[in-house]
Design a protein around this motif. Structure first.
Motif, PDB file in Angstrom:
ATOM      1  N   SER A  17      -0.009 102.161 -10.038  1.00 53.00           N
ATOM      2  CA  SER A  17      -0.391 101.259  -8.952  1.00 53.00           C
ATOM      3  C   SER A  17      -1.145 102.019  -7.865  1.00 53.00           C
ATOM      4  O   SER A  17      -2.109 101.504  -7.293  1.00 53.00           O
ATOM      5  N   LEU A 128       0.133  95.942  -2.619  1.00 50.90           N
ATOM      6  CA  LEU A 128       0.711  96.236  -3.938  1.00 50.90           C
ATOM      7  C   LEU A 128       1.361  97.616  -3.933  1.00 50.90           C
ATOM      8  O   LEU A 128       2.498  97.783  -4.388  1.00 50.90           O
ATOM      9  N   GLU A 131       4.386  98.105  -1.213  1.00 52.48           N
ATOM     10  CA  GLU A 131       5.598  97.390  -1.622  1.00 52.48           C
ATOM     11  C   GLU A 131       6.229  97.989  -2.876  1.00 52.48           C
ATOM     12  O   GLU A 131       7.320  97.586  -3.267  1.00 52.48           O
ATOM     13  N   SER A 132       5.558  98.955  -3.509  1.00 53.85           N
ATOM     14  CA  SER A 132       6.027  99.486  -4.790  1.00 53.85           C
ATOM     15  C   SER A 132       6.586 100.902  -4.707  1.00 53.85           C
ATOM     16  O   SER A 132       7.210 101.364  -5.660  1.00 53.85           O
ATOM     17  N   SER A 193       4.264  93.987  -7.763  1.00 54.09           N
ATOM     18  CA  SER A 193       5.030  94.501  -6.637  1.00 54.09           C
ATOM     19  C   SER A 193       6.459  93.948  -6.641  1.00 54.09           C
ATOM     20  O   SER A 193       6.653  92.737  -6.770  1.00 54.09           O
TER      21      SER A 193
END
Length: 408
Positions: A17, A128, A131-132, A193
């Protein structure tokens, strides 16, 4: 070393990501800055001047907030991952289409459509990733993500240096198809996410109601991003024109200085992003801006290629050092229910307000006998003061648990 160890400990999906979002912003910026290098060539072909041709950047920047809003709302509704793939395919297609413009007006329309697609990438990619990953890595990764912008500028500089004299401005735009390849990486390796997945289980929130409920922080961020965009575009967009039109440097020398400049930007973005975990987001932004102050004379008023390169390197260490904090700062200040849309929309709305920067600077230069250095110095000096003051009086939220916030 601790940061490197923490990055190595990430899961393959988290690493993918990060890479996908970094490369998305890199290739997005690559396509954008191709236009910046070709103001003079496009103006010559269509029988106009650089000031008029620079309107292309205005149309691109002005369209970005609308793309950020539309694609951001889609990302909050359908997920970050699928919408990001659509955005990358769209801006790649419009970059290629730019090569077939038959008039200056048609080029402006195509670049506006490119800007609409480009507007969705930054906010979705940043949300993305933020939040990951673990909270302790947001600062370093924020600097890495934002360094994608000067990385794209660096690639555009390299391509300009190597190929422009051989393939011309239309051939340069055809290279813009390359980012579409990134979609396959996202499709195969990137996961959605976790914060979005938690949010998707909850009743849907009206995004416009969420904006209305958070209007104060929204207004604060739009003003902040307006100043930031003047700071960034005001030190980058007409710099190749400054080198070629005012200093009469060759394509190769101008391209080489632009590469040196963007090497400084990458160094500054990553370095200040890491530092922000120790000293805080606001302090890192303010220190970055303060570092630019003593560099302005060297950067804008030097006369030799070597000193221009040194000034360009140091200026972008400072500018993109401050900018390296922006992805994490905006995501931490954003409401959980609309994080796919909120940071990108605030960023790109600031872009809209600052969209005429290149035209303004070209006009200042023309009014002072072609002195682009003066135009660069004026914009940089004013905007860094605004950023320092506005950041100092604003809020800061660190180490927010995005998943728990979404679940609540």
């Amino acid at each position: 070393m601790a940061v490197i160890a923490d990055l190595k400990a990430l899961t393959p999906a988290q690493k993918s990501s990060i890479w996908a979002s970094y490369l998305g912003w890199t290739l997005d910026a690559f396509d954008f800055f191709l236009m910046v290098f070709m103001f003079s060539a496009v103006a010559k072909e269509f029988g106009t001047d650089v000031k008029t041709t620079a309107e292309a950047t205005f149309f691109t920047l002005a369209a970005r907030p609308f793309g950020a809003l539309v694609f951001g709302l889609a990302a909050d509704r359908f997920g970050r991952r699928p919408v990001m793939m659509i955005v990358i395919l769209a801006f790649s297609a419009f970059s290629v289409l730019s090569a077939f413009a038959w008039s200056l007006t048609s080029l402006f329309v195509i670049r506006a459509l490119f800007g609409f697609a480009m507007g969705g990438e930054w906010g979705i990619g940043a949300s993305l990733v933020m939040e990951s990953i673990p909270a302790k890595l947001r600062g370093p990764v924020s600097g890495l993500l934002q360094s994608g912008y000067p990385s794209g500028y660096f690639l555009a500089s390299l391509v300009f240096f190597l190929l422009f004299d051989h393939i011309g401005w239309r051939g340069m735009f055809l290279i813009g198809v390359v980012p579409a390849i990134l979609v396959f990486l996202i499709r195969m390796h990137v996961e959605e996410s976790p914060a979005y997945e938690a949010l998707a289980k909850k009743p849907r929130v009206n995004p416009f109601a969420a904006l209305a409920a958070n209007w104060k922080i929204a207004l604060y961020l739009v003003v902040l991003m307006t100043a930031f965009n003047f700071f960034s575009h005001g030190t980058q967009d007409i710099y190749p024109t400054f080198l070629k039109a005012q200093h009469h440097l060759s394509t190769q020398t101008a391209g080489l200085i632009a590469m040196v400049m963007n090497a400084g930007a990458i160094f500054g973005g990553i370095g200040f992003g890491i530092w922000s975990e120790r000293i805080g987001r606001k302090r890192a932004i303010i220190i970055g801006c303060l570092c630019a102050v003593p560099v302005i004379p060297l950067w804008a008023f030097s006369v030799t290629p070597v000193m221009l390169a040194v000034g360009a390197f140091l200026m972008q260490v400072a500018v993109q050092g401050a900018w390296g904090i922006v992805p994490v700062h905006l995501n931490e200040l954003s409401p959980a229910a609309v994080r796919g849309m909120f940071p990108g929309f605030a960023y790109q709305l600031g872009n809209l307000i600052a969209a005429r920067n290149a035209v303004i600077q070209a006009d200042i230069a023309e009014r002072h006998g072609g002195d682009y250095g003066l135009a660069l110095a004026m914009v940089a000096g004013i905007t860094l003061v605004v950023i320092i003051v506005w950041t100092a009086i604003g809020p800061e939220r660190r180490d927010v648990d995005f998943v728990k916030e979404a679940e609540a």
